[in-house]
Design a protein around this motif. Structure first.
Motif, PDB file in Angstrom:
ATOM      1  N   GLU A 266       0.827  -1.208   0.000  1.00  0.00           N
ATOM      2  CA  GLU A 266       0.000   0.000   0.000  1.00  0.00           C
ATOM      3  C   GLU A 266       0.865   1.265   0.000  1.00  0.00           C
ATOM      4  O   GLU A 266       0.589   2.206  -0.737  1.00  0.00           O
ATOM      5  CB  GLU A 266      -0.948   0.008   1.213  1.00  0.00           C
ATOM      6  N   ARG A 267       1.903   1.276   0.832  1.00  0.00           N
ATOM      7  CA  ARG A 267       2.775   2.455   0.862  1.00  0.00           C
ATOM      8  C   ARG A 267       3.470   2.648  -0.481  1.00  0.00           C
ATOM      9  O   ARG A 267       3.472   3.737  -1.041  1.00  0.00           O
ATOM     10  CB  ARG A 267       3.835   2.302   1.961  1.00  0.00           C
ATOM     11  N   LEU A 270       1.541   4.164  -3.430  1.00  0.00           N
ATOM     12  CA  LEU A 270       1.189   5.588  -3.446  1.00  0.00           C
ATOM     13  C   LEU A 270       1.951   6.332  -4.543  1.00  0.00           C
ATOM     14  O   LEU A 270       1.424   7.230  -5.178  1.00  0.00           O
ATOM     15  CB  LEU A 270       1.500   6.228  -2.094  1.00  0.00           C
ATOM     16  N   MET A 271       3.191   5.959  -4.761  1.00  0.00           N
ATOM     17  CA  MET A 271       4.003   6.594  -5.811  1.00  0.00           C
ATOM     18  C   MET A 271       3.451   6.275  -7.189  1.00  0.00           C
ATOM     19  O   MET A 271       3.317   7.138  -8.037  1.00  0.00           O
ATOM     20  CB  MET A 271       5.450   6.092  -5.764  1.00  0.00           C
ATOM     21  N   GLU A 274       0.237   8.150  -8.268  1.00  0.00           N
ATOM     22  CA  GLU A 274       0.407   9.532  -8.712  1.00  0.00           C
ATOM     23  C   GLU A 274       0.900   9.596 -10.151  1.00  0.00           C
ATOM     24  O   GLU A 274       0.563  10.492 -10.892  1.00  0.00           O
ATOM     25  CB  GLU A 274       1.416  10.250  -7.809  1.00  0.00           C
ATOM     26  N   ASN A 288      14.079 -12.163   2.156  1.00  0.00           N
ATOM     27  CA  ASN A 288      13.774 -10.750   2.137  1.00  0.00           C
ATOM     28  C   ASN A 288      12.931 -10.432   0.900  1.00  0.00           C
ATOM     29  O   ASN A 288      13.259 -10.832  -0.207  1.00  0.00           O
ATOM     30  CB  ASN A 288      15.080  -9.950   2.066  1.00  0.00           C
ATOM     31  N   GLN A 296       7.507   9.907 -11.672  1.00  0.00           N
ATOM     32  CA  GLN A 296       8.222  11.184 -11.759  1.00  0.00           C
ATOM     33  C   GLN A 296       8.195  11.954 -10.444  1.00  0.00           C
ATOM     34  O   GLN A 296       8.975  12.883 -10.242  1.00  0.00           O
ATOM     35  CB  GLN A 296       7.693  12.050 -12.918  1.00  0.00           C
ATOM     36  N   LEU A 297       7.302  11.552  -9.532  1.00  0.00           N
ATOM     37  CA  LEU A 297       7.189  12.279  -8.264  1.00  0.00           C
ATOM     38  C   LEU A 297       8.158  11.788  -7.190  1.00  0.00           C
ATOM     39  O   LEU A 297       8.419  12.494  -6.233  1.00  0.00           O
ATOM     40  CB  LEU A 297       5.764  12.169  -7.713  1.00  0.00           C
ATOM     41  N   GLY A 298       8.656  10.577  -7.370  1.00  0.00           N
ATOM     42  CA  GLY A 298       9.571  10.043  -6.371  1.00  0.00           C
ATOM     43  C   GLY A 298       9.589   8.534  -6.430  1.00  0.00           C
ATOM     44  O   GLY A 298       9.064   7.919  -7.354  1.00  0.00           O
ATOM     45  N   LYS A 299      10.218   7.915  -5.441  1.00  0.00           N
ATOM     46  CA  LYS A 299      10.229   6.465  -5.411  1.00  0.00           C
ATOM     47  C   LYS A 299      10.124   5.931  -3.991  1.00  0.00           C
ATOM     48  O   LYS A 299      10.415   6.641  -3.038  1.00  0.00           O
ATOM     49  CB  LYS A 299      11.476   5.919  -6.120  1.00  0.00           C
ATOM     50  N   ALA A 300       9.672   4.666  -3.896  1.00  0.00           N
ATOM     51  CA  ALA A 300       9.516   4.046  -2.588  1.00  0.00           C
ATOM     52  C   ALA A 300      10.213   2.701  -2.592  1.00  0.00           C
ATOM     53  O   ALA A 300      10.299   2.026  -3.619  1.00  0.00           O
ATOM     54  CB  ALA A 300       8.036   3.875  -2.265  1.00  0.00           C
ATOM     55  N   ARG A 301      10.714   2.320  -1.427  1.00  0.00           N
ATOM     56  CA  ARG A 301      11.357   1.016  -1.272  1.00  0.00           C
ATOM     57  C   ARG A 301      10.966   0.463   0.085  1.00  0.00           C
ATOM     58  O   ARG A 301      11.122   1.141   1.101  1.00  0.00           O
ATOM     59  CB  ARG A 301      12.881   1.184  -1.356  1.00  0.00           C
ATOM     60  N   GLU A 302      10.471  -0.765   0.097  1.00  0.00           N
ATOM     61  CA  GLU A 302       9.994  -1.381   1.330  1.00  0.00           C
ATOM     62  C   GLU A 302      10.651  -2.747   1.477  1.00  0.00           C
ATOM     63  O   GLU A 302      10.804  -3.478   0.499  1.00  0.00           O
ATOM     64  CB  GLU A 302       8.473  -1.584   1.263  1.00  0.00           C
ATOM     65  N   GLU A 303      11.004  -3.103   2.725  1.00  0.00           N
ATOM     66  CA  GLU A 303      11.559  -4.427   2.992  1.00  0.00           C
ATOM     67  C   GLU A 303      10.654  -5.208   3.921  1.00  0.00           C
ATOM     68  O   GLU A 303      10.221  -4.669   4.946  1.00  0.00           O
ATOM     69  CB  GLU A 303      12.904  -4.264   3.702  1.00  0.00           C
ATOM     70  N   VAL A 304      10.368  -6.449   3.573  1.00  0.00           N
ATOM     71  CA  VAL A 304       9.569  -7.311   4.451  1.00  0.00           C
ATOM     72  C   VAL A 304      10.317  -8.630   4.646  1.00  0.00           C
ATOM     73  O   VAL A 304      10.786  -9.226   3.673  1.00  0.00           O
ATOM     74  CB  VAL A 304       8.166  -7.584   3.839  1.00  0.00           C
TER      75      VAL A 304
END
Lengths: 368, 368
Positions: A266-267, A270-271, A274, A288, A296-304
């Motif tokens: 979900e987090r 969000l990128m 947009e 992992n 173009q607005l940014g980037k996200a990286r998540e680790e689980v």
């Protein structure tokens, strides 16, 4: 027609029958609830021809009769009446008179002769299931039914009884949702019910272990909840042979905490949202799971943290579809099975791998 | 810029400042929240130029700085982060890096040089009121403010301080709403605040007895809630001399149970609504209030027991306006004062006739 009825019971019956009144029909009489007073009860019927809902309530009948009354206005008036007995009576051949304590109203009614007859079904009950179970099964599959009408049969949900198991199946070409339940039934059945009507059925089903009896005919399904009956037309045609789509083997198996993955996806999504794409990438290696997305607005990286059995893999999905699946599974831990970055992923409840199967096609990434 | 801040505090500050960001401005920078990190706190500002909201929260500042960041995306990302400390840092001159446990995101930011300066206000506090009191006063008047812009001043609410009393007044030509509160203040003040901004202010005010300090300048009003400041532009022009509209005498006084009248009017109004008119008739006689309405769909008649002082009267109102008033008064019993079927009706709280005054013009009925 004249009867006295309890306000709360009447309000509930109106609310249930209203669920079948979509207001989209060209027949004005279908904007109405058909009320029939006979012997010691009244029957309310709402219908849009695809879906018919009938509610019976006990009442003191002083004169039998039948009318059709505008559902919305009648419903609002009854809802706002004081919590007491309500007296309803036909007057002057075109109006009903409603009386509750010091409140009175007269309402013009419609001719019941124009009301369509409801499908007659012989209730040779085939299935008996708990209401909460069937409600959850509908909820757990309905989101995956096709929205567009290109292949009308896929806008429905398959009710399949096979070898003492009830399977509900929905699929839209990108994903498959299957819920299973052991039942006491020797027949084999296969019927496809419009998801639009099932959505209303699931609102009437209670979150309780009360029974619902289900009957199938060639053209209809009937849910009998006791005082309320719901009849839906079936969809015509052959449902897709879904079992051949589900891969029976896998190269890679991931065990993960469901809500950890859900929150991370979900987090990250969000990128993507947009940037008008809904793409998220999964990078599975060394116990992992790395989830990433960018626009173009940014980037996200998540680790689980996960448990990984098999080779590492990179694969991409439509985030919305993955979220749908992870939201609907009622499990603390899930199993995800993969074969390659271009083969579908299968998601199951780890505690009970037979309860449900979800399948999702990946998005093929352009090679750099 | 680099700081570490508590997730919940940051989320709350974003949520408050977002209330000033309407997204209707032509300036892209006003879609953003302006974040300034100084010494031991960060300040968030949201504004649409009419309304500016500033929230301050304590944080560990490692490097001071200032950025403007898209409010919606930043807000969604922070909201979905785990409940822990969040580290935010500018990188590569155009992005911020957000880190919370194993979640990270980078987001493009906007140039803070383009962000408009917020109005400077000398906080020589004029009024101190409890937050819940001012919140209720706004709620109790705002519905009566004019919706159309024919007379812009009437789209606002008058804040009037006179002889140690704070009066809030709204009127739209059909009705007047007045709420009064004794306060400790020697100044006389008269300022009109746009109801649009007050609606946002009332969402930030808490339902608690915490204080809010209010300062007026020639062009602005400032609400200081401690960590949050709300600044609204005032409306220019002269408010209507409302006190001359309120009749000081009456021929007829009715004492009634508020919810009995409200429920009866709501039921009766259902008929009017369907027939595209919203008219209800009141027939007051012999300690009895008869409320009736009719349309081509039917008619309703309601009886409510009242205490009547004076002559009997027949009068008609727009049901919606009467419902608005009876919904907003917080009293078990109300007083209604009438002069004739073509003069306004005044409604008050019976327990405390000074707390509020509502006035409503009747609808003139065509004589039969």
């Amino acid at each position: 027609m004249k009867f006295i009825v309890d306000k709360i019971k009447l309000q509930e019956a109106i609310s249930n029958t209203q669920k079948a009144i979509t207001g989209k029909s060209a027949m004005p009489v279908l904007q109405g609830i058909c009320i029939t007073a006979t012997k010691s009860e009244i029957t309310l019927v709402g219908s849009d021809l695809d879906l018919t809902i009938e509610a019976r309530i006990s009442a003191d009948i002083f004169e039998e009769g039948r009318i059709v009354i505008d559902a919305r206005l009648f419903g609002e008036i009854i809802k706002k009446m004081p919590n007491a007995s309500i007296e309803i009576e036909t007057i002057d051949d075109k109006s009903i008179y409603i009386k509750c304590l010091k409140s009175t109203a007269t309402l013009v009614y419609m001719d019941p002769e124009n009301y369509p007859s409801i499908p007659h079904i012989n209730e040779d009950v085939v299935l008996t299931v708990q209401q909460d179970i069937i409600k959850h099964m509908i909820r757990g599959t309905i989101f995956a039914a096709a929205q567009d009408e290109t292949r009308p049969i896929l806008t429905g949900i398959l009710f399949e009884v096979e070898e003492g198991k009830l399977n509900l199946v929905a699929l839209d070409g990108y994903r498959v949702a299957i819920r299973r339940q052991l039942i006491d039934c020797n027949h084999n059945i296969s019927a496809v019910i419009p998801s639009k009507t099932l959505s209303e059925v699931s609102k009437i089903l209670e979150d309780s272990d009360k029974a619902v009896n289900i009957t199938f005919t060639d053209n209809h399904i009937l849910f009998n909840l006791g005082n309320t009956k719901v009849i839906s037309r079936l969809l015509e045609g052959e449902f897709m042979k879904y079992s051949s789509i589900i891969p029976s083997e896998y190269n890679l198996k991931v065990i993960a905490n469901r809500s950890d993955v859900l929150n991370a996806v979900e987090r990250a999504s969000l990128m993507g949202k947009e940037g008008n794409t809904n793409l998220i990438k999964l990078d599975i290696a060394d116990d992992n799971l790395i989830i990433s997305s960018n626009s173009q607005l940014g980037k996200a990286r998540e680790e689980v943290s996960i448990i990984l059995q098999g080779e590492s893999l990179k694969i991409a999905f439509n985030a919305k579809y993955l979220i749908d699946i992870f939201k609907i599974i009622e499990a603390e831990e899930v199993v995800m099975e993969f074969n390659s970055s271009i083969s579908p992923c299968v998601v199951k409840n780890k505690e009970d791998e037979n309860e449900c199967t979800y399948l999702l096609l990946p998005v093929r990434l352009v090679q750099n």
